[in-house]
Design a protein around this motif. Structure first.
Motif, PDB file in Angstrom:
ATOM      1  N   LEU A 120     -18.559   0.765 -27.931  1.00  0.00           N
ATOM      2  CA  LEU A 120     -19.878   0.962 -27.320  1.00  0.00           C
ATOM      3  C   LEU A 120     -19.758   1.140 -25.807  1.00  0.00           C
ATOM      4  O   LEU A 120     -20.469   1.959 -25.211  1.00  0.00           O
ATOM      5  N   VAL A 131     -28.870  -0.551 -31.073  1.00  0.00           N
ATOM      6  CA  VAL A 131     -27.751  -0.707 -32.006  1.00  0.00           C
ATOM      7  C   VAL A 131     -28.276  -1.332 -33.293  1.00  0.00           C
ATOM      8  O   VAL A 131     -29.032  -2.307 -33.246  1.00  0.00           O
ATOM      9  N   CYS A 157     -31.283  -4.625 -30.475  1.00  0.00           N
ATOM     10  CA  CYS A 157     -30.485  -4.571 -31.699  1.00  0.00           C
ATOM     11  C   CYS A 157     -31.350  -4.768 -32.936  1.00  0.00           C
ATOM     12  O   CYS A 157     -32.286  -5.578 -32.935  1.00  0.00           O
TER      13      CYS A 157
END
Length: 273
Positions: A120, A131, A157
């Protein structure tokens, strides 16, 4: 944490069953998947809304996974540029062992607690991106440790897991837990959990592409003309959408413009072909 995905299958003595019995029982278990997904539709909607927001603001999405789930996410991501005409790099995959080793099934990489975040960082991940971690167990070290790093750096996320109250869900802003219970083959999460993952990837990418304006009505108006079938489909779509009657004329315009959306815009501009 209760790991339902690792509990013994409720089906005994599989080697003694006939083909008909085996496929009947597998089908019975598969029918549980859609019902389990239905129970968490609000959580899925929250995740998709977050992805849409990041992409609309110029960010990117990264699937993050290992094993079957990671590999299935690769299949989802690689379809999007051709199907919806988006630029490569908008939807990405960080796969344990590297996407270039997709067919090698490097299962040992699931325990690597550094590679995911390093990948990443190489992609210059930022808080503008999002993500989505994928783990049937909800405990995979590769995914868990990467999500921890994302949280430390204020990177949004989401997650998709198959067990309740998992550590990975704890480190996710938009957790999705789809509980389907023990697998037909004990611990073989490529089965029901894999089906869940495929169905959710379809939901995420399709819904986001629709919301980003890559679909008109129910048609792929931004699909790239990569083969004769797609040229034909796009030509017929243009004819329906714009009321054209001459197939060859419509096809010529499609080939000139590159996709249905551009051809429709061209016609509406009033310019000569």
């Amino acid at each position: 944490m209760e790991r339902l995905t690792e509990q013994p299958s409720k089906y005994k003595d599989l080697e003694k069953k006939s083909v008909e019995e085996l496929i009947r029982d597998i089908n019975r278990e598969d029918q549980l998947v859609a019902l389990a997904i239905q129970k968490v539709l609000p959580d899925i909607a929250a995740l998709i809304t977050a992805v849409e927001k990041q992409l609309k603001n110029g960010g990117r999405m990264f699937y993050l996974g290992c094993g079957s789930g990671g590999r299935l996410s690769v299949l989802d991501a690689i379809e999007l540029p051709n199907t919806y005409g988006i630029e490569k790099g908008i939807v990405n995959v960080v796969l344990a062992g590297g996407v270039e080793h997709l067919v090698e099934a490097l299962e040992e990489k699931e325990d690597d607690v550094e590679e995911g975040w390093e990948t990443l960082q190489e992609a210059k991940i930022s808080s503008a991106d999002i993500v989505v971690g994928i783990s049937a167990s909800g405990t995979t070290p590769y995914v868990l440790e990467t999500l921890k790093k994302c949280r430390e750096h204020s990177i949004p996320c989401g997650s998709i897991v198959g067990n309740p109250d998992s550590p990975i869900s704890t480190y996710s802003d938009y957790p999705v837990e789809v509980i389907t219970g023990p697998e037909f083959i004990t611990g073989s999460t490529r089965m029901k959990c894999g089906t869940v993952q495929k169905m959710l990837f379809d939901m995420i990418s399709t819904t986001v592409m629709v919301r980003l304006g890559r679909v008109k009505g129910n048609r792929m108006v931004n699909a790239r003309l990569t083969n004769n079938k797609l040229v034909d489909r796009s030509t017929k779509t243009l004819m329906v959408e714009m009321g054209l009657t001459d197939y060859e004329e419509a096809k010529s315009l499609i080939l000139k413009c590159g996709n249905v959306q551009k051809a429709m815009d061209f016609i509406r501009s009033g310019k000569n072909v």
